[in-house]
Scaffold this motif. Structure first.
Motif, PDB file in Angstrom:
ATOM      1  N   ALA A 161      -0.457  55.799 -40.381  1.00 27.51           N
ATOM      2  CA  ALA A 161       0.015  56.631 -41.492  1.00 27.51           C
ATOM      3  C   ALA A 161       0.672  57.885 -40.948  1.00 27.51           C
ATOM      4  O   ALA A 161       1.744  58.303 -41.415  1.00 27.51           O
ATOM      5  N   HIS A 162       0.031  58.457 -39.947  1.00 32.16           N
ATOM      6  CA  HIS A 162       0.562  59.652 -39.284  1.00 32.16           C
ATOM      7  C   HIS A 162       2.005  59.406 -38.832  1.00 32.16           C
ATOM      8  O   HIS A 162       2.902  60.213 -39.059  1.00 32.16           O
ATOM      9  N   LEU A 163       2.204  58.248 -38.235  1.00 33.80           N
ATOM     10  CA  LEU A 163       3.542  57.915 -37.734  1.00 33.80           C
ATOM     11  C   LEU A 163       4.536  57.701 -38.864  1.00 33.80           C
ATOM     12  O   LEU A 163       5.717  58.019 -38.731  1.00 33.80           O
ATOM     13  N   ARG A 164       4.051  57.162 -39.971  1.00 31.14           N
ATOM     14  CA  ARG A 164       4.952  56.956 -41.110  1.00 31.14           C
ATOM     15  C   ARG A 164       5.452  58.302 -41.649  1.00 31.14           C
ATOM     16  O   ARG A 164       6.617  58.449 -41.979  1.00 31.14           O
ATOM     17  N   PHE A 165       4.543  59.278 -41.696  1.00 28.25           N
ATOM     18  CA  PHE A 165       4.977  60.609 -42.121  1.00 28.25           C
ATOM     19  C   PHE A 165       5.972  61.191 -41.129  1.00 28.25           C
ATOM     20  O   PHE A 165       6.983  61.772 -41.499  1.00 28.25           O
ATOM     21  N   GLN A 166       5.656  60.975 -39.832  1.00 32.79           N
ATOM     22  CA  GLN A 166       6.535  61.520 -38.795  1.00 32.79           C
ATOM     23  C   GLN A 166       7.933  60.916 -38.903  1.00 32.79           C
ATOM     24  O   GLN A 166       8.931  61.602 -38.704  1.00 32.79           O
ATOM     25  N   ALA A 167       7.969  59.619 -39.253  1.00 35.58           N
ATOM     26  CA  ALA A 167       9.262  58.945 -39.358  1.00 35.58           C
ATOM     27  C   ALA A 167      10.088  59.504 -40.518  1.00 35.58           C
ATOM     28  O   ALA A 167      11.312  59.455 -40.506  1.00 35.58           O
ATOM     29  N   LEU A 168       9.398  60.034 -41.497  1.00 33.94           N
ATOM     30  CA  LEU A 168      10.072  60.563 -42.688  1.00 33.94           C
ATOM     31  C   LEU A 168      10.633  61.959 -42.452  1.00 33.94           C
ATOM     32  O   LEU A 168      11.583  62.400 -43.127  1.00 33.94           O
ATOM     33  N   ALA A 169      10.036  62.641 -41.491  1.00 34.59           N
ATOM     34  CA  ALA A 169      10.421  64.042 -41.261  1.00 34.59           C
ATOM     35  C   ALA A 169      11.780  64.132 -40.594  1.00 34.59           C
ATOM     36  O   ALA A 169      12.124  63.314 -39.743  1.00 34.59           O
ATOM     37  N   ARG A 170      12.542  65.135 -41.001  1.00 36.65           N
ATOM     38  CA  ARG A 170      13.783  65.426 -40.309  1.00 36.65           C
ATOM     39  C   ARG A 170      13.635  66.840 -39.765  1.00 36.65           C
ATOM     40  O   ARG A 170      13.304  67.775 -40.491  1.00 36.65           O
ATOM     41  N   GLN A 171      13.810  66.972 -38.437  1.00 38.55           N
ATOM     42  CA  GLN A 171      13.687  68.290 -37.825  1.00 38.55           C
ATOM     43  C   GLN A 171      15.029  68.998 -37.901  1.00 38.55           C
ATOM     44  O   GLN A 171      16.068  68.424 -37.575  1.00 38.55           O
ATOM     45  N   VAL A 172      15.019  70.230 -38.325  1.00 37.41           N
ATOM     46  CA  VAL A 172      16.244  71.010 -38.397  1.00 37.41           C
ATOM     47  C   VAL A 172      16.033  72.347 -37.706  1.00 37.41           C
ATOM     48  O   VAL A 172      15.083  73.056 -38.014  1.00 37.41           O
ATOM     49  N   ALA A 173      16.897  72.640 -36.741  1.00 38.01           N
ATOM     50  CA  ALA A 173      16.879  73.977 -36.137  1.00 38.01           C
ATOM     51  C   ALA A 173      17.977  74.763 -36.838  1.00 38.01           C
ATOM     52  O   ALA A 173      19.159  74.457 -36.684  1.00 38.01           O
ATOM     53  N   LEU A 174      17.567  75.741 -37.619  1.00 37.15           N
ATOM     54  CA  LEU A 174      18.530  76.468 -38.444  1.00 37.15           C
ATOM     55  C   LEU A 174      18.711  77.870 -37.873  1.00 37.15           C
ATOM     56  O   LEU A 174      17.778  78.670 -37.856  1.00 37.15           O
ATOM     57  N   GLU A 175      19.934  78.150 -37.411  1.00 37.15           N
ATOM     58  CA  GLU A 175      20.202  79.488 -36.875  1.00 37.15           C
ATOM     59  C   GLU A 175      20.279  80.516 -37.990  1.00 37.15           C
ATOM     60  O   GLU A 175      20.624  80.185 -39.117  1.00 37.15           O
ATOM     61  N   LYS A 176      20.005  81.739 -37.602  1.00 39.94           N
ATOM     62  CA  LYS A 176      20.123  82.867 -38.539  1.00 39.94           C
ATOM     63  C   LYS A 176      21.420  82.786 -39.340  1.00 39.94           C
ATOM     64  O   LYS A 176      22.482  82.496 -38.776  1.00 39.94           O
ATOM     65  N   ASP A 177      21.314  82.983 -40.638  1.00 33.97           N
ATOM     66  CA  ASP A 177      22.448  83.006 -41.568  1.00 33.97           C
ATOM     67  C   ASP A 177      23.045  81.632 -41.878  1.00 33.97           C
ATOM     68  O   ASP A 177      23.971  81.536 -42.687  1.00 33.97           O
ATOM     69  N   ARG A 178      22.497  80.597 -41.222  1.00 33.73           N
ATOM     70  CA  ARG A 178      22.955  79.244 -41.566  1.00 33.73           C
ATOM     71  C   ARG A 178      22.150  78.771 -42.761  1.00 33.73           C
ATOM     72  O   ARG A 178      20.974  79.108 -42.894  1.00 33.73           O
ATOM     73  N   SER A 179      22.755  77.940 -43.577  1.00 31.36           N
ATOM     74  CA  SER A 179      21.944  77.414 -44.667  1.00 31.36           C
ATOM     75  C   SER A 179      22.044  75.916 -44.799  1.00 31.36           C
ATOM     76  O   SER A 179      22.962  75.275 -44.281  1.00 31.36           O
ATOM     77  N   LEU A 180      21.048  75.404 -45.457  1.00 30.78           N
ATOM     78  CA  LEU A 180      20.867  73.977 -45.623  1.00 30.78           C
ATOM     79  C   LEU A 180      21.115  73.687 -47.091  1.00 30.78           C
ATOM     80  O   LEU A 180      20.393  74.179 -47.962  1.00 30.78           O
ATOM     81  N   ASP A 181      22.161  72.910 -47.376  1.00 32.37           N
ATOM     82  CA  ASP A 181      22.454  72.587 -48.764  1.00 32.37           C
ATOM     83  C   ASP A 181      21.963  71.182 -49.057  1.00 32.37           C
ATOM     84  O   ASP A 181      22.022  70.311 -48.195  1.00 32.37           O
ATOM     85  N   PHE A 182      21.474  71.004 -50.249  1.00 32.65           N
ATOM     86  CA  PHE A 182      21.031  69.672 -50.639  1.00 32.65           C
ATOM     87  C   PHE A 182      21.880  69.228 -51.814  1.00 32.65           C
ATOM     88  O   PHE A 182      21.444  69.222 -52.951  1.00 32.65           O
ATOM     89  N   ASP A 183      23.125  68.874 -51.505  1.00 27.28           N
ATOM     90  CA  ASP A 183      24.015  68.425 -52.568  1.00 27.28           C
ATOM     91  C   ASP A 183      23.452  67.145 -53.139  1.00 27.28           C
ATOM     92  O   ASP A 183      23.446  66.921 -54.331  1.00 27.28           O
ATOM     93  N   GLY A 184      22.956  66.328 -52.221  1.00 20.10           N
ATOM     94  CA  GLY A 184      22.269  65.121 -52.660  1.00 20.10           C
ATOM     95  C   GLY A 184      21.249  65.587 -53.672  1.00 20.10           C
ATOM     96  O   GLY A 184      20.734  66.690 -53.611  1.00 20.10           O
ATOM     97  N   ASN A 185      20.920  64.746 -54.603  1.00 13.54           N
ATOM     98  CA  ASN A 185      20.200  65.243 -55.759  1.00 13.54           C
ATOM     99  C   ASN A 185      18.693  65.105 -55.678  1.00 13.54           C
ATOM    100  O   ASN A 185      17.997  65.407 -56.630  1.00 13.54           O
ATOM    101  N   SER A 186      18.175  64.665 -54.518  1.00 16.57           N
ATOM    102  CA  SER A 186      16.724  64.484 -54.515  1.00 16.57           C
ATOM    103  C   SER A 186      16.006  65.742 -54.050  1.00 16.57           C
ATOM    104  O   SER A 186      16.488  66.481 -53.197  1.00 16.57           O
ATOM    105  N   SER A 187      14.875  65.988 -54.675  1.00 15.78           N
ATOM    106  CA  SER A 187      14.042  67.141 -54.355  1.00 15.78           C
ATOM    107  C   SER A 187      13.515  67.037 -52.922  1.00 15.78           C
ATOM    108  O   SER A 187      13.233  65.939 -52.437  1.00 15.78           O
TER     109      SER A 187
END
Lengths: 233, 233
Positions: free
Chosen positions: B24-50
DNA sequence: GCAAATCTTTGATCGAGATCAATGAAGGCC
DNA sequence: GGCCTTCATTGATCTCGATCAAAGATTTGC
């Protein structure tokens, strides 16, 4: 009047898992306190524990009391909804009936202990809380960045979604709350709310009948006035 | 830079149940997406899922975009916190880094499906969401009913609780956000925020050092200026 | 069905905070 | 280390919504 078991059954149907054991079911029932709250009466939780509220039927407002004579309505809740009242911290909160209500109240911590291993129940609560959070965030946006005209339009659209009756292109609203309540919810004064409604009336976007009836004649116009990013269809 | 397994472990420690199976632990890990976000950068979720966001370290703002050039900061989130980004409805949301960040993002619906029978995980999420809701409600009260002076005091007190360093009676703040961010969070303009800080400085309630350093000298005074119901000790 | 109380609407004025404008201070970059 | 860009502060004016005030509707109670 709704009887206690009846109100609880309606709660159980919405929130509890259908495959919950009878014993567990009874433990939840033992935790519930039924309250029949008459219009304009309110429920104060001076005691400091957070509460879970189920609205069997009726309509309520959740009011936060800032310094004297400055109340902010945090949310409206209607029949069938569940919401949580925070424990008193920087503000004190109370639940007030807009119409005669039947409520079920649970101490949140006891409820969560009982539900500790019931994933289905927790999931229901999580979905409910996420919904409350979404609405609260939308209110934050309105209070932070919108004009009086936009806030009133947003309010009417939100009410139309929650308690509106659609009728050939128009939406009929029978508002359970007064102008004062609307104002206290939108961070405005009664006078400003009244003036904005008058403007909408003059523009033939809405009609008002008596104190509580409103007909939304031009939903498109109303959406255009709500200051949304894009006019969702 | 934090490596992926490391960031995920920090998440797992906070949110996942310790007795979760490795699979189960691995299944959660597989779902995770790691993002390194630099200062002032933003992450947009145009895609409509929460989305569900875990802040490994750094500081972020959750921004709602109302009509052009009108942004409202809905919440700040710091290292170790989990929060949810709603799907785009009337507004579009983005997560923006105030400092370099390492984030983990999960599609909320997939995550909840995986956690469907994990009461412990759901409980963690529920607690987190309830906390977000409480803070959002407090913001609502501030935006609806408080003056500029009160809002700035409330902001400083809230930051002192979340990222303040106490030092013999005073609290040191190293604010990761600009005056613009503060203004967009409090529903004010940069100029008003700046003027209120100047007033607090003149009253010897705070001192400022550079752009981001603030020393809260008189916590009692600050609380008195926050417009709370009762001056909690 | 009328009177009283309450709620809503409309009007006149005022003020807190926005907007417009300019100066001053920090931090980044070569 | 000095220039340049960006951010913060301060000042002057304007505006939206609050406040003050009064008249008009709607509901309630007898």
């Amino acid at each position: 009047m709704t009887s206690f078991p009846e109100a609880f059954e309606s709660f159980a149907l919405k929130i509890l898992s259908p495959d919950l054991s009878d014993a567990a079911h009874l433990r939840f029932q033992a935790l519930a306190r039924q309250v029949a709250l008459e219009k304009d009466r309110s429920l104060d939780f001076d005691g400091n524990s957070s509460q879970l509220i189920f609205v069997g039927h009726g309509a309520t407002k959740l009011v936060a009391h800032a310094s004297e004579a400055r109340d902010q309505i945090v949310a409206f809740h209607f029949g069938g909804e569940v919401f949580s009242v925070p424990e008193q911290d920087n503000y004190s909160y109370s639940v007030c009936a807009l119409r005669d209500c039947s409520l079920l109240t649970f101490p949140a911590d006891d409820f969560l202990n009982l539900a500790a291993s019931e994933a289905g129940i927790l999931r229901h609560l999580l979905d409910n809380t996420t919904g409350s959070l979404r609405r609260c965030r939308e209110k934050t946006i309105a209070l932070g960045r919108k004009t009086a005209a936009e806030r009133v339009a947003v309010f009417l659209l939100a009410m139309s979604e929650r308690i509106g009756m659609e009728q050939d292109g128009t939406v009929l609203l029978e508002l359970p709350m007064s102008r004062r309540d609307i104002a206290e919810s939108l961070g405005l004064t009664i006078e400003t709310v009244s003036r904005q409604l008058s403007l909408l009336r003059e523009a033939h976007v809405i009609e008002t009948t008596g104190r509580s009836g409103i007909v939304l004649r031009e939903m498109g116009m109303l959406k255009a006035r709500a200051g949304y990013l894009r006019d969702a269809a």
